[in-house]
Write a protein that holds these residues in place. Structure first.
Motif, PDB file in Angstrom:
ATOM      1  N   VAL A  40       0.861  -1.185   0.000  1.00 48.54           N
ATOM      2  CA  VAL A  40       0.000   0.000   0.000  1.00 48.54           C
ATOM      3  C   VAL A  40       0.893   1.229   0.000  1.00 48.54           C
ATOM      4  N   SER A  41       0.515   2.206  -0.807  1.00 50.13           N
ATOM      5  CA  SER A  41       1.297   3.444  -0.869  1.00 50.13           C
ATOM      6  C   SER A  41       1.210   4.165   0.480  1.00 50.13           C
ATOM      7  N   LYS A  45      -3.683   5.476  -0.861  1.00 51.34           N
ATOM      8  CA  LYS A  45      -4.575   5.673  -2.013  1.00 51.34           C
ATOM      9  C   LYS A  45      -4.503   4.532  -3.023  1.00 51.34           C
ATOM     10  N   HIS A  46      -3.390   3.791  -3.040  1.00 53.77           N
ATOM     11  CA  HIS A  46      -3.204   2.727  -4.028  1.00 53.77           C
ATOM     12  C   HIS A  46      -2.700   1.458  -3.336  1.00 53.77           C
ATOM     13  N   ARG A  48      -1.199  -2.421  -4.339  1.00 53.55           N
ATOM     14  CA  ARG A  48      -0.744  -3.406  -5.332  1.00 53.55           C
ATOM     15  C   ARG A  48      -0.923  -4.773  -4.695  1.00 53.55           C
ATOM     16  N   LYS A  73     -12.629  -6.453  -9.523  1.00 54.08           N
ATOM     17  CA  LYS A  73     -11.975  -5.394  -8.748  1.00 54.08           C
ATOM     18  C   LYS A  73     -12.982  -4.444  -8.095  1.00 54.08           C
ATOM     19  N   ARG A  77     -13.444  -3.930  -4.072  1.00 53.52           N
ATOM     20  CA  ARG A  77     -13.237  -2.602  -3.471  1.00 53.52           C
ATOM     21  C   ARG A  77     -14.466  -2.197  -2.658  1.00 53.52           C
ATOM     22  N   PRO A  90      -8.393   2.110  -0.891  1.00 60.87           N
ATOM     23  CA  PRO A  90      -7.388   2.290  -1.946  1.00 60.87           C
ATOM     24  C   PRO A  90      -7.843   1.723  -3.290  1.00 60.87           C
ATOM     25  N   GLU A  91      -7.307   2.298  -4.358  1.00 60.27           N
ATOM     26  CA  GLU A  91      -7.495   1.733  -5.693  1.00 60.27           C
ATOM     27  C   GLU A  91      -6.719   0.420  -5.740  1.00 60.27           C
ATOM     28  N   ALA A  93      -4.837  -2.722  -7.663  1.00 62.20           N
ATOM     29  CA  ALA A  93      -4.142  -3.122  -8.887  1.00 62.20           C
ATOM     30  C   ALA A  93      -3.569  -4.515  -8.641  1.00 62.20           C
TER      31      ALA A  93
END
Length: 120
Positions: A40-41, A45-46, A48, A73, A77, A90-91, A93
């Motif tokens: 996670v960032s 927000k993102h 992986r 996805k 989410r 978070p988005e 991916a």
């Protein structure tokens, strides 16, 4: 060693995504998927999400699983939003984790060397 909030969130997301893939996602393309890790960032927000596929998948199977995860996805989410107490989810991916393929390749090479030692 400092345990950052993004690491704690990554652990929670990994647990919840693994449960969703196992129990809630009905797409047969993702039936053999194992969630191996989440990054996670720092701003949360993102995310992986790394996954592997049981067995020795072909390129077509890898693409099929990637398509299935991409399709699910939005559902995942939404479910994370219900399960986690976070201001924003978070988005997501998804990324194929090739480290298991690499480990299997090394294991095959070692097994082959071991067999050659016994035959000589």
């Amino acid at each position: 060693m400092e345990y950052k909030r993004s690491d704690r969130v990554a652990d929670l997301i990994q647990k919840e995504i693994a449960d969703l893939v196992l129990r809630r996602v009905k797409d047969p393309r993702v039936a053999a998927v194992t969630i191996t890790g989440v990054e996670v960032s720092p701003d949360l927000k993102h995310a992986r999400i790394f996954y592997c596929i049981m067995g020795t998948p072909t390129d077509a199977e890898k693409q099929s699983v990637a398509d299935g995860l991409t399709k699910a996805k939005g559902f995942m989410r939404m479910e994370l939003g219900k399960r986690l107490y976070m201001r924003s989810v978070p988005e997501l991916a998804f990324h194929y984790d090739a480290s298991f393929d690499y480990g299997e390749k090394i294991e095959r090479i070692l097994r082959k060397l071991h067999e050659n030692d016994h035959t000589e």
